[in-house]
Enzyme design. Sequence first.
Site, PDB file in Angstrom:
ATOM      1  N   GLY A  13       0.785  -1.237   0.000  1.00  0.00           N
ATOM      2  CA  GLY A  13       0.000   0.000   0.000  1.00  0.00           C
ATOM      3  C   GLY A  13       0.812   1.281   0.000  1.00  0.00           C
ATOM      4  O   GLY A  13       0.285   2.345   0.344  1.00  0.00           O
ATOM      5  N   ASN A  15       1.822   3.061  -2.534  1.00  0.00           N
ATOM      6  CA  ASN A  15       1.237   4.026  -3.474  1.00  0.00           C
ATOM      7  C   ASN A  15      -0.071   4.602  -2.937  1.00  0.00           C
ATOM      8  O   ASN A  15      -0.354   5.787  -3.103  1.00  0.00           O
ATOM      9  CB  ASN A  15       1.015   3.384  -4.853  1.00  0.00           C
ATOM     10  CG  ASN A  15       2.269   3.423  -5.693  1.00  0.00           C
ATOM     11  OD1 ASN A  15       2.685   4.484  -6.174  1.00  0.00           O
ATOM     12  ND2 ASN A  15       2.905   2.269  -5.841  1.00  0.00           N
ATOM     13  N   ARG A 102      -5.173  -8.532  -9.255  1.00  0.00           N
ATOM     14  CA  ARG A 102      -6.178  -9.279 -10.021  1.00  0.00           C
ATOM     15  C   ARG A 102      -6.576  -8.479 -11.242  1.00  0.00           C
ATOM     16  O   ARG A 102      -6.604  -7.246 -11.199  1.00  0.00           O
ATOM     17  CB  ARG A 102      -7.425  -9.512  -9.163  1.00  0.00           C
ATOM     18  CG  ARG A 102      -7.265 -10.627  -8.195  1.00  0.00           C
ATOM     19  CD  ARG A 102      -7.891 -11.896  -8.761  1.00  0.00           C
ATOM     20  NE  ARG A 102      -7.225 -13.059  -8.254  1.00  0.00           N
ATOM     21  CZ  ARG A 102      -7.029 -14.167  -8.972  1.00  0.00           C
ATOM     22  NH1 ARG A 102      -7.443 -14.248 -10.209  1.00  0.00           N
ATOM     23  NH2 ARG A 102      -6.430 -15.201  -8.457  1.00  0.00           N
ATOM     24  N   HIS A 125       2.250   1.023 -13.299  1.00  0.00           N
ATOM     25  CA  HIS A 125       2.965  -0.226 -13.563  1.00  0.00           C
ATOM     26  C   HIS A 125       4.470   0.013 -13.426  1.00  0.00           C
ATOM     27  O   HIS A 125       4.988   1.002 -13.943  1.00  0.00           O
ATOM     28  CB  HIS A 125       2.628  -0.740 -14.969  1.00  0.00           C
ATOM     29  CG  HIS A 125       3.278  -2.054 -15.238  1.00  0.00           C
ATOM     30  ND1 HIS A 125       2.746  -3.235 -14.757  1.00  0.00           N
ATOM     31  CD2 HIS A 125       4.431  -2.374 -15.863  1.00  0.00           C
ATOM     32  CE1 HIS A 125       3.557  -4.225 -15.103  1.00  0.00           C
ATOM     33  NE2 HIS A 125       4.581  -3.725 -15.770  1.00  0.00           N
TER      34      HIS A 125
END
Length: 231
Positions: A13, A15, A102, A125
């Site tokens: 967590g 970010n 996911r 990403h």
Amino acid sequence: MSTPIAVFASGRGSNFQALLRAIQMKLLDAEIRVLLVDRECAAIQIAQDAGIPVEKVSFPEWGKSSEFGDRGVEAQTKFDEAILRALSPHYPKFIVLAGFKRRLGPTLLHAFKSDRSYYRVVNIHPSLLPAFPGLDSYEKAFQFGCKVTGATVHLIDEGLDTGPICAQQAIEIGDCLSVEDVEKRGLAVEHKLYPETLGWVLTEHFDLEKRRVSLASGALPEVWRWCVFPR
Ligand code: GRF
């Protein structure tokens, strides 16, 4: 008006924390209505400490096994529907992925489709896409012997890390001695790049043509906000 968002996370967590901090410092005009997780993870505690509601939706166990064949699709749909149900009381306009492990399926994406046909779903990403899509991208770049890797903020489409690119930043890693070094350097970049990019993406003052995302004219105040983030 602040853009209402849902942050999705599955892990540490950092970010998510960086986004919270940017909002608290008024560097990002957004309101995190809910944290959605698919498993127990450290991000939950960060949300609880900040008084942000948490929703947990797990991917159906029965959908994970290849024995079930086409039931993988059915499981994804069930997962999407359960997420939509969990989000509905919070009314987020955008989904902001922050280490969510996911895929999101068509059922969920279509519920966030804008009238300009992109989905209001953003991801960060840890590579210069299209290099190293999927998981463990810092590790892949390090093992490959890359001298430079990077971070990418992009809109989500139906593919795996294939959506239109909003912002990228290169990171020199030639002198890194371990994956941990690469990741540390990478995360420091991500924690600035993500909030500053969301600053204009969430306003939707951008043009999107042939995969090219660019700031629309008249979006100058958002550009100004970038100056606040030290490089
Ligand atoms: C980050 O490297 C992000 O780019 C990727 O997953 C990682 C999540 O890290 N999508 P954290 O949970 O935000 O610390």
